[in-house]
Design an enzyme around this catalytic site. Structure first.
Site, short mmCIF file in Angstrom:
data_model
loop_
_atom_site.label_atom_id
_atom_site.label_comp_id
_atom_site.label_asym_id
_atom_site.label_seq_id
_atom_site.Cartn_x
_atom_site.Cartn_y
_atom_site.Cartn_z
N LEU A 1 -11.76 5.34 4.67
CA LEU A 1 -11.37 6.40 3.74
C LEU A 1 -11.69 6.01 2.30
O LEU A 1 -11.39 4.90 1.87
CB LEU A 1 -9.86 6.65 3.90
CG LEU A 1 -9.18 7.65 2.95
CD1 LEU A 1 -8.02 8.32 3.68
CD2 LEU A 1 -8.67 6.99 1.67
N ASN B 1 -11.11 7.12 -1.71
CA ASN B 1 -10.49 8.06 -2.65
C ASN B 1 -10.89 7.72 -4.08
O ASN B 1 -12.10 7.55 -4.32
CB ASN B 1 -8.99 8.29 -2.39
CG ASN B 1 -8.09 7.10 -2.43
OD1 ASN B 1 -8.29 6.14 -1.69
ND2 ASN B 1 -7.08 7.14 -3.26
N ASP B 2 -9.99 7.65 -5.02
CA ASP B 2 -10.32 7.65 -6.45
C ASP B 2 -11.51 6.75 -6.85
O ASP B 2 -11.54 5.58 -6.47
CB ASP B 2 -9.15 7.12 -7.30
CG ASP B 2 -7.83 7.66 -6.89
OD1 ASP B 2 -7.76 8.49 -5.99
OD2 ASP B 2 -6.82 7.20 -7.47
N GLN C 1 -11.56 3.48 -4.58
CA GLN C 1 -10.53 3.13 -3.60
C GLN C 1 -11.14 3.25 -2.20
O GLN C 1 -11.77 4.27 -1.87
CB GLN C 1 -9.35 4.10 -3.72
CG GLN C 1 -8.57 3.96 -5.00
CD GLN C 1 -7.63 2.77 -4.93
OE1 GLN C 1 -6.61 2.82 -4.28
NE2 GLN C 1 -8.01 1.69 -5.59
N TYR D 1 -4.55 -0.72 -6.02
CA TYR D 1 -4.63 0.69 -6.41
C TYR D 1 -5.54 0.87 -7.64
O TYR D 1 -6.08 -0.09 -8.19
CB TYR D 1 -3.22 1.23 -6.68
CG TYR D 1 -2.48 1.67 -5.43
CD1 TYR D 1 -2.93 1.35 -4.15
CD2 TYR D 1 -1.33 2.43 -5.53
CE1 TYR D 1 -2.24 1.78 -3.02
CE2 TYR D 1 -0.63 2.86 -4.41
CZ TYR D 1 -1.09 2.53 -3.16
OH TYR D 1 -0.41 2.96 -2.06
N SER D 2 -5.61 2.12 -8.10
CA SER D 2 -6.63 2.50 -9.09
C SER D 2 -6.50 1.82 -10.45
O SER D 2 -5.42 1.36 -10.82
CB SER D 2 -6.59 4.01 -9.29
OG SER D 2 -7.12 4.61 -8.15
N ARG E 1 1.58 3.48 -12.25
CA ARG E 1 0.30 2.96 -11.76
C ARG E 1 -0.90 3.47 -12.56
O ARG E 1 -0.77 4.27 -13.45
CB ARG E 1 0.11 3.32 -10.28
CG ARG E 1 0.25 4.77 -9.92
CD ARG E 1 0.15 4.97 -8.40
NE ARG E 1 0.46 6.32 -8.03
CZ ARG E 1 1.68 6.75 -7.69
NH1 ARG E 1 2.70 5.91 -7.67
NH2 ARG E 1 1.88 8.01 -7.38
N ASP E 2 -2.07 2.97 -12.16
CA ASP E 2 -3.39 3.41 -12.61
C ASP E 2 -3.69 3.08 -14.07
O ASP E 2 -3.94 3.98 -14.90
CB ASP E 2 -3.58 4.93 -12.36
CG ASP E 2 -3.21 5.34 -10.94
OD1 ASP E 2 -3.26 4.47 -10.05
OD2 ASP E 2 -2.86 6.51 -10.72
N GLU F 1 -0.79 10.96 -12.36
CA GLU F 1 -1.63 9.88 -11.84
C GLU F 1 -2.92 9.78 -12.65
O GLU F 1 -3.34 10.73 -13.32
CB GLU F 1 -1.96 10.13 -10.36
CG GLU F 1 -0.72 10.09 -9.46
CD GLU F 1 -1.04 10.05 -7.98
OE1 GLU F 1 -1.78 10.93 -7.52
OE2 GLU F 1 -0.55 9.13 -7.29
C1 FRU Z 1 -4.51 8.94 -6.70
C2 FRU Z 1 -3.76 7.69 -6.24
C3 FRU Z 1 -3.46 6.77 -7.40
C4 FRU Z 1 -3.34 5.45 -6.71
C5 FRU Z 1 -4.40 5.54 -5.64
C6 FRU Z 1 -4.08 4.82 -4.36
O1 FRU Z 1 -5.24 9.54 -5.67
O2 FRU Z 1 -2.58 8.06 -5.56
O3 FRU Z 1 -2.33 7.12 -8.16
O4 FRU Z 1 -3.58 4.37 -7.56
O5 FRU Z 1 -4.56 6.92 -5.37
O6 FRU Z 1 -5.18 4.86 -3.50
#
Ligand code: FRU
Length: 458
Positions: free
Chosen positions: A19, A21-22, A38, A81-82, A140-141, A195
């Site tokens: 998977l 993501n970000d 991610q 995480y991001s 986060r992030d 986020e």
């Molecule tokens: C956004 C998020 C971020 C986090 C990451 C985890 O899609 O939820 O806030 O860091 O994805 O994969």
């Protein structure tokens, strides 16, 4: 597992397995763009998040995806995480959130990983910021920016009243970090979590781009589960205050979230995740062991009180063969047989009556419907997997419609009126593409239609 490649994309970044993501840590070093993201390399669930990396100099040729940051330390054991990446003292620094869970209690750690430029798999990790008082564990992030001689991190957070906020930390030496404060905005009650914050400056304004969660749909606003958008104005660092206008969404399609922006040699670019967290139904590629993709790289400029998004200019190099270049006048229908995926269509229409542009997958349709009376644009996808149609709507002014559409096997990105709006969506047709069609209730002029066969990224 037997992999079914029916929906594999040609010119979008996706993984062979797992998977995505970000996008994270977007940066350009000596002409080489680094795109981190991610990645759960082991499955299609939102867990076990690593940072993957692909590199490119031209957005056509890419290096093979590699795992760079692994959740292998007590400070990040449940996920890296991001975050962002920046070159400091000739070394690439990654700022990210180390997610740690003790039983079901989440403890976010803000971490810094310093990579050895000679070996991108060697890095030293450190916990730099723990949880501040007065907030929940949704923290986060980190987004890195510099203010005079201070290193700064902008982070998304949830306050004790369960409202989304952004906070800033500062450091002089990258070791000691101090809580600088909460960014003051007019968005007092604007979702329960913000986020992936980004702060980016244009000549005469700053943009705060973020992904608020928990906004309720209001008319045509906020049709997706979660949103991504921006406020434009002026960020006063001394007061830690952002004076701003309205919040605008960055995309009006089904699948767009957690964009990251970066500026390189006067060009601001953005990449986002094509997907949406916490959706109840997954997409069918999960059965084949992979899920989601990143958007095409976009160039961002500011015009008036809006941001414009255009496809990165390098994407013109993907044009392999022109299939059609045409200008027709006073027609009611236009039907162009298309069988191969990997298409770019540029189209300009001046319309008095309702018009439909349709990708026909042998009966299964992906449609854009323009109603100049109502000034409404509708993106409609027939979802044969779940037996229902789904729509996204947006207001559009005037009777002129200019489209630049990128159709990949399971992605459609539509740039509208030279970057004023974008609709980005994933779709999974069961049948093969047969044609691209335009039809209208009244004869219309089609001053320009170009259709290109595109090459895949390599
Ligand atoms: C956004 C998020 C971020 C986090 C990451 C985890 O899609 O939820 O806030 O860091 O994805 O994969």
């Amino acid at each position: 597992m037997k992999l079914n490649n029916q929906w594999r994309n040609h010119f979008h970044i996706e993984m062979a397995k797992g998977l995505v993501n970000d996008p994270n840590g977007l940066c350009c070093i000596n002409g080489e763009y680094k795109i981190f993201y991610q990645w759960n390399p082991a499955g299609c669930e939102h867990k076990n998040k690593h940072w993957g990396l692909v590199k490119t100099r031209d957005f056509v040729h890419y290096t093979k995806p590699r795992l760079v940051l692994k959740p292998d330390q007590p400070i990040d054991k449940d996920g890296c995480y991001s975050g962002t990446a920046v070159m400091l003292d000739q070394q690439l620094h990654l700022f990210y959130t180390g997610n740690v869970k003790h039983e079901d209690v989440r403890i976010p750690h803000q971490c810094m990983a310093v990579l050895d430029e000679k070996d991108e798999l060697q890095f030293k990790k450190a916990l730099i910021v723990g949880m501040p008082n007065g907030y929940t564990a949704h923290f986060r992030d980190p987004f890195y920016f510099k203010m005079k001689d201070l290193h700064c991190l902008l982070l998304g957070i949830q306050n004790a009243d369960l409202k989304g906020r952004a906070v800033v930390y500062t450091s002089k030496d990258l070791k000691q970090w101090e809580f600088y404060g909460e960014v003051k905005t007019e968005l007092e009650d604007f979702g329960y979590m913000w986020e992936c914050p980004n702060l980016v400056s244009f000549n005469d304004a700053d943009a705060f781009i973020f992904s608020p969660q928990g906004l309720k749909q209001e008319g045509l606003r906020y049709q997706n589960r979660y949103q991504s958008g921006y406020i434009l104005g002026h960020y006063d660092f001394m007061k830690n205050e952002f004076i701003h206008g309205d919040f605008y969404e960055l995309d009006h399609g089904f699948d767009f979230y957690a964009p990251q922006v970066f500026t390189n040699e006067n060009r601001t670019m953005m990449i986002a995740w094509m997907g949406m967290p916490d959706e109840e139904t997954s997409y069918p590629t999960a059965e084949d062991g992979y899920l989601y993709t990143l958007t095409l790289p976009r160039e961002i400029t500011k015009s008036g009180n809006r941001l414009l998004q255009r496809p990165a200019r390098e994407l013109n190099q993907l044009r392999h063969q022109i299939l059609l270049s045409k200008a027709e006048s006073q027609i009611k229908e236009f039907n162009f047989p298309l069988s191969q995926i990997g298409i770019e269509i540029k189209l300009e229409l001046s319309l008095q009556a309702k018009c439909e542009c349709c990708f026909d997958f042998n009966g299964e349709e992906l449609k854009l419907i323009f109603d100049p009376e109502k000034e409404l644009l509708t993106l409609k996808k027939a979802d044969f997997h779940y037996g229902k149609d789904a729509c996204r709507f947006m207001h559009i002014q005037g009777k002129q419609l200019q489209l630049q559409m990128y159709l990949d096997t399971s992605v459609l990105e539509i740039f509208i009126n030279d970057g004023e709006a974008v609709m980005s969506s994933l779709f999974y047709p069961l049948h093969e593409l047969k044609a691209f069609k335009i039809s209208s209730d009244q004869p219309f002029d089609m001053p320009a239609c170009e259709i290109w066969q595109l090459k895949g990224i390599i």
